[in-house]
Design a protein around this motif. Sequence first.
Motif, PDB file in Angstrom:
ATOM      1  N   PRO A  84      -1.650  -2.772  -2.173  1.00 29.57           N
ATOM      2  CA  PRO A  84      -0.296  -2.545  -1.634  1.00 29.57           C
ATOM      3  C   PRO A  84       0.808  -3.000  -2.576  1.00 29.57           C
ATOM      4  CG  PRO A  84      -1.714  -3.535   0.035  1.00 29.57           C
ATOM      5  CD  PRO A  84      -2.450  -3.616  -1.270  1.00 29.57           C
ATOM      6  N   MET A  85       0.524  -4.011  -3.406  1.00 36.64           N
ATOM      7  CA  MET A  85       1.536  -4.504  -4.345  1.00 36.64           C
ATOM      8  C   MET A  85       1.743  -3.530  -5.501  1.00 36.64           C
ATOM      9  SD  MET A  85       1.584  -8.039  -6.573  1.00 36.64           S
ATOM     10  CE  MET A  85       0.324  -7.444  -7.707  1.00 36.64           C
ATOM     11  N   MET A  86       0.663  -2.859  -5.928  1.00 43.16           N
ATOM     12  CA  MET A  86       0.750  -1.983  -7.091  1.00 43.16           C
ATOM     13  C   MET A  86       1.356  -0.623  -6.776  1.00 43.16           C
ATOM     14  SD  MET A  86      -0.197  -3.646  -9.682  1.00 43.16           S
ATOM     15  CE  MET A  86      -0.226  -2.256 -10.808  1.00 43.16           C
ATOM     16  N   ASN A  87       1.235  -0.161  -5.530  1.00 46.66           N
ATOM     17  CA  ASN A  87       1.705   1.182  -5.193  1.00 46.66           C
ATOM     18  C   ASN A  87       3.170   1.438  -5.551  1.00 46.66           C
ATOM     19  OD1 ASN A  87      -0.828   1.805  -4.328  1.00 46.66           O
ATOM     20  ND2 ASN A  87      -0.372   1.799  -2.151  1.00 46.66           N
ATOM     21  N   PRO A  88       4.104   0.518  -5.234  1.00 43.25           N
ATOM     22  CA  PRO A  88       5.502   0.778  -5.622  1.00 43.25           C
ATOM     23  C   PRO A  88       5.693   0.902  -7.134  1.00 43.25           C
ATOM     24  CG  PRO A  88       5.385  -1.011  -4.031  1.00 43.25           C
ATOM     25  CD  PRO A  88       3.989  -0.727  -4.463  1.00 43.25           C
ATOM     26  N   PHE A  89       4.972   0.101  -7.910  1.00 41.09           N
ATOM     27  CA  PHE A  89       5.076   0.171  -9.363  1.00 41.09           C
ATOM     28  C   PHE A  89       4.554   1.511  -9.880  1.00 41.09           C
ATOM     29  CE2 PHE A  89       4.911  -4.424  -8.565  1.00 41.09           C
ATOM     30  CZ  PHE A  89       6.027  -4.837  -9.286  1.00 41.09           C
ATOM     31  N   ILE A  90       3.445   1.966  -9.315  1.00 40.21           N
ATOM     32  CA  ILE A  90       2.855   3.238  -9.742  1.00 40.21           C
ATOM     33  C   ILE A  90       3.828   4.384  -9.497  1.00 40.21           C
ATOM     34  CG2 ILE A  90       1.014   4.914  -9.276  1.00 40.21           C
ATOM     35  CD1 ILE A  90      -0.816   2.509  -8.655  1.00 40.21           C
ATOM     36  N   ASN A  98       7.890  -2.268  -1.719  1.00 39.99           N
ATOM     37  CA  ASN A  98       7.718  -1.167  -0.768  1.00 39.99           C
ATOM     38  C   ASN A  98       8.978  -0.934   0.056  1.00 39.99           C
ATOM     39  OD1 ASN A  98       4.809  -0.066  -0.800  1.00 39.99           O
ATOM     40  ND2 ASN A  98       4.488  -2.272  -0.865  1.00 39.99           N
ATOM     41  N   LEU A  99       9.702  -2.017   0.373  1.00 37.40           N
ATOM     42  CA  LEU A  99      10.950  -1.877   1.126  1.00 37.40           C
ATOM     43  C   LEU A  99      11.997  -1.125   0.312  1.00 37.40           C
ATOM     44  CD1 LEU A  99      12.453  -2.567   3.741  1.00 37.40           C
ATOM     45  CD2 LEU A  99      13.157  -4.724   2.679  1.00 37.40           C
ATOM     46  N   LEU A 100      12.042  -1.380  -0.987  1.00 37.86           N
ATOM     47  CA  LEU A 100      12.976  -0.665  -1.850  1.00 37.86           C
ATOM     48  C   LEU A 100      12.701   0.838  -1.850  1.00 37.86           C
ATOM     49  CD1 LEU A 100      13.400  -2.994  -4.966  1.00 37.86           C
ATOM     50  CD2 LEU A 100      15.187  -2.251  -3.391  1.00 37.86           C
ATOM     51  N   ILE A 101      11.410   1.203  -1.844  1.00 32.16           N
ATOM     52  CA  ILE A 101      11.058   2.628  -1.799  1.00 32.16           C
ATOM     53  C   ILE A 101      11.495   3.244  -0.478  1.00 32.16           C
ATOM     54  CG2 ILE A 101       9.098   4.215  -1.611  1.00 32.16           C
ATOM     55  CD1 ILE A 101       7.772   2.775  -3.871  1.00 32.16           C
ATOM     56  N   VAL A 102      11.264   2.539   0.636  1.00 32.27           N
ATOM     57  CA  VAL A 102      11.690   3.037   1.946  1.00 32.27           C
ATOM     58  C   VAL A 102      13.211   3.228   1.969  1.00 32.27           C
ATOM     59  CG1 VAL A 102      11.839   2.509   4.406  1.00 32.27           C
ATOM     60  CG2 VAL A 102       9.729   2.018   3.170  1.00 32.27           C
ATOM     61  N   LEU A 103      13.960   2.254   1.452  1.00 28.62           N
ATOM     62  CA  LEU A 103      15.422   2.341   1.436  1.00 28.62           C
ATOM     63  C   LEU A 103      15.897   3.465   0.520  1.00 28.62           C
ATOM     64  CD1 LEU A 103      16.363  -1.450   1.316  1.00 28.62           C
ATOM     65  CD2 LEU A 103      16.555   0.092   3.270  1.00 28.62           C
ATOM     66  N   ALA A 104      15.245   3.610  -0.633  1.00 28.19           N
ATOM     67  CA  ALA A 104      15.640   4.656  -1.577  1.00 28.19           C
ATOM     68  C   ALA A 104      15.463   6.042  -0.957  1.00 28.19           C
ATOM     69  CB  ALA A 104      14.810   4.539  -2.859  1.00 28.19           C
ATOM     70  N   VAL A 105      14.330   6.255  -0.307  1.00 29.48           N
ATOM     71  CA  VAL A 105      14.065   7.555   0.324  1.00 29.48           C
ATOM     72  C   VAL A 105      15.011   7.791   1.500  1.00 29.48           C
ATOM     73  CG1 VAL A 105      12.343   8.921   1.577  1.00 29.48           C
ATOM     74  CG2 VAL A 105      11.653   7.577  -0.411  1.00 29.48           C
ATOM     75  N   THR A 106      15.336   6.729   2.222  1.00 30.82           N
ATOM     76  CA  THR A 106      16.203   6.857   3.396  1.00 30.82           C
ATOM     77  C   THR A 106      17.640   7.206   3.020  1.00 30.82           C
ATOM     78  OG1 THR A 106      14.857   5.250   4.610  1.00 30.82           O
ATOM     79  CG2 THR A 106      17.060   5.686   5.465  1.00 30.82           C
ATOM     80  N   ASN A 115       6.594   6.558   4.268  1.00 31.50           N
ATOM     81  CA  ASN A 115       5.664   6.142   5.321  1.00 31.50           C
ATOM     82  C   ASN A 115       4.493   5.351   4.739  1.00 31.50           C
ATOM     83  OD1 ASN A 115       6.136   7.365   8.256  1.00 31.50           O
ATOM     84  ND2 ASN A 115       6.932   8.813   6.762  1.00 31.50           N
ATOM     85  N   LEU A 116       4.025   5.748   3.558  1.00 30.95           N
ATOM     86  CA  LEU A 116       2.947   5.004   2.888  1.00 30.95           C
ATOM     87  C   LEU A 116       3.418   3.601   2.527  1.00 30.95           C
ATOM     88  CD1 LEU A 116       0.036   5.203   1.608  1.00 30.95           C
ATOM     89  CD2 LEU A 116       1.198   5.781  -0.526  1.00 30.95           C
ATOM     90  N   SER A 117       4.638   3.482   2.034  1.00 29.01           N
ATOM     91  CA  SER A 117       5.182   2.176   1.662  1.00 29.01           C
ATOM     92  C   SER A 117       5.342   1.279   2.887  1.00 29.01           C
ATOM     93  CB  SER A 117       6.535   2.343   0.959  1.00 29.01           C
ATOM     94  OG  SER A 117       6.372   2.980  -0.287  1.00 29.01           O
ATOM     95  N   PHE A 118       5.829   1.850   3.984  1.00 29.83           N
ATOM     96  CA  PHE A 118       5.968   1.070   5.218  1.00 29.83           C
ATOM     97  C   PHE A 118       4.592   0.619   5.720  1.00 29.83           C
ATOM     98  CE2 PHE A 118       6.221   0.797   9.896  1.00 29.83           C
ATOM     99  CZ  PHE A 118       7.172  -0.204  10.009  1.00 29.83           C
ATOM    100  N   SER A 123      -0.291  -5.446   4.561  1.00 29.13           N
ATOM    101  CA  SER A 123      -0.253  -6.760   3.912  1.00 29.13           C
ATOM    102  C   SER A 123       0.116  -7.852   4.906  1.00 29.13           C
ATOM    103  CB  SER A 123       0.765  -6.751   2.767  1.00 29.13           C
ATOM    104  OG  SER A 123       0.415  -5.822   1.780  1.00 29.13           O
ATOM    105  N   THR A 124       1.067  -7.547   5.791  1.00 32.38           N
ATOM    106  CA  THR A 124       1.526  -8.532   6.768  1.00 32.38           C
ATOM    107  C   THR A 124       0.436  -8.866   7.783  1.00 32.38           C
ATOM    108  OG1 THR A 124       3.786  -7.716   6.498  1.00 32.38           O
ATOM    109  CG2 THR A 124       3.340  -9.020   8.472  1.00 32.38           C
ATOM    110  N   ALA A 125      -0.502  -7.965   7.984  1.00 28.81           N
ATOM    111  CA  ALA A 125      -1.599  -8.208   8.928  1.00 28.81           C
ATOM    112  C   ALA A 125      -2.595  -9.238   8.406  1.00 28.81           C
ATOM    113  CB  ALA A 125      -2.326  -6.899   9.242  1.00 28.81           C
ATOM    114  N   THR A 126      -2.622  -9.466   7.080  1.00 30.85           N
ATOM    115  CA  THR A 126      -3.644 -10.352   6.512  1.00 30.85           C
ATOM    116  C   THR A 126      -3.082 -11.536   5.724  1.00 30.85           C
ATOM    117  OG1 THR A 126      -3.790  -8.909   4.556  1.00 30.85           O
ATOM    118  CG2 THR A 126      -5.350  -8.498   6.348  1.00 30.85           C
TER     119      THR A 126
END
Length: 312
Positions: free
Chosen positions: A283-289, A42-50, A65-68, A74-77
């Motif tokens: 949350p793990m699958m979203n970046p791959f999709i 997800n961080l890679l997607i945020v960086l790529a878009v930025t 924003n979805l990736s962030f 994920s970090t909450a749990t």
Amino acid sequence: MEPKNQTDISEFLLLALTEDPELQPLLFSLFLSMYVVTVLGNLLIVLAVTFDSYLHTPMYFFLANLSFTDICFSTATIPKMLVNLQAQNPSITYAGCLVQVCFVLIFGVLENFLLGVMAYDRYVAICHPLRYTVIMNTRLCGLLILLSLFISIMNALFHSLMVLQLSFCTDPEIPYFFCEVLQVIEVACSDTLINNIFSYFAATILGGVPLSGIIFSYIQIVSSILRMPSVDGKYKAFSTCGSHLSVISLFYGTGLGTYVSAAFTYSSKKTVVASVMYTVVTPMMNPFIYSLRNRDMKGALRKIIRSIPAFH
């Protein structure tokens, strides 16, 4: 068991992923790996878009924003689950449980709204292409994100304040591996009628409105695609929605499975599987999709990876 005031409760007991101590190191390694993949993907997607100016469009702005949000959700749990696995102690403090309830609500509801906003973005892009840049301007995009975040925070604060008023019996056990608001209310010893009414009302409104918007948007999108004379045009229009539809199916499917499992089954194993699918796998699958089905995103990710010295 005698009810105690909430200030007297020091901790809650969470559902252990396994009772076998030999399996716990294996599960720890598995979930740690999944968490690292989730954060990095997800961080890679945020960086790529930025950093890629070609991706500075409303669709990719909402995706970042979805990736962030996925990272935060994920970090909450997951970190607390990893700590419990390592310590072989499935407990969480009262304060820690309330904090977890709050953040799970914020990012869970925010993701729900973001999926609705992204559906609206696709609706405007396909059904009103000539007016797309006028309608989906920078101001509206920012306003939609801020409004979604504001509603999510207000909902979480109201829920948390209402949970603070509850009393709990000694050693309350929550049948999840994290603190989820409905399950926390369920183990309370005091009257929970108002909490339940508010929870189901909020879930109906905050879940129903975005889902209704998604359904309406895609009915209009499908109708518009079917009217296109060109086969290539139909394929191109549908391909821009394929990733979003996959994420929607995964998010709502696993979310529904989690609550159905908790409400209608008494199997702790089924509850664990459903909740893991919702909070860890999705949350793990979203970046791959999004990266595997999107040529522009794959190109941007290659640029990011090539810029890392270790990959030179």
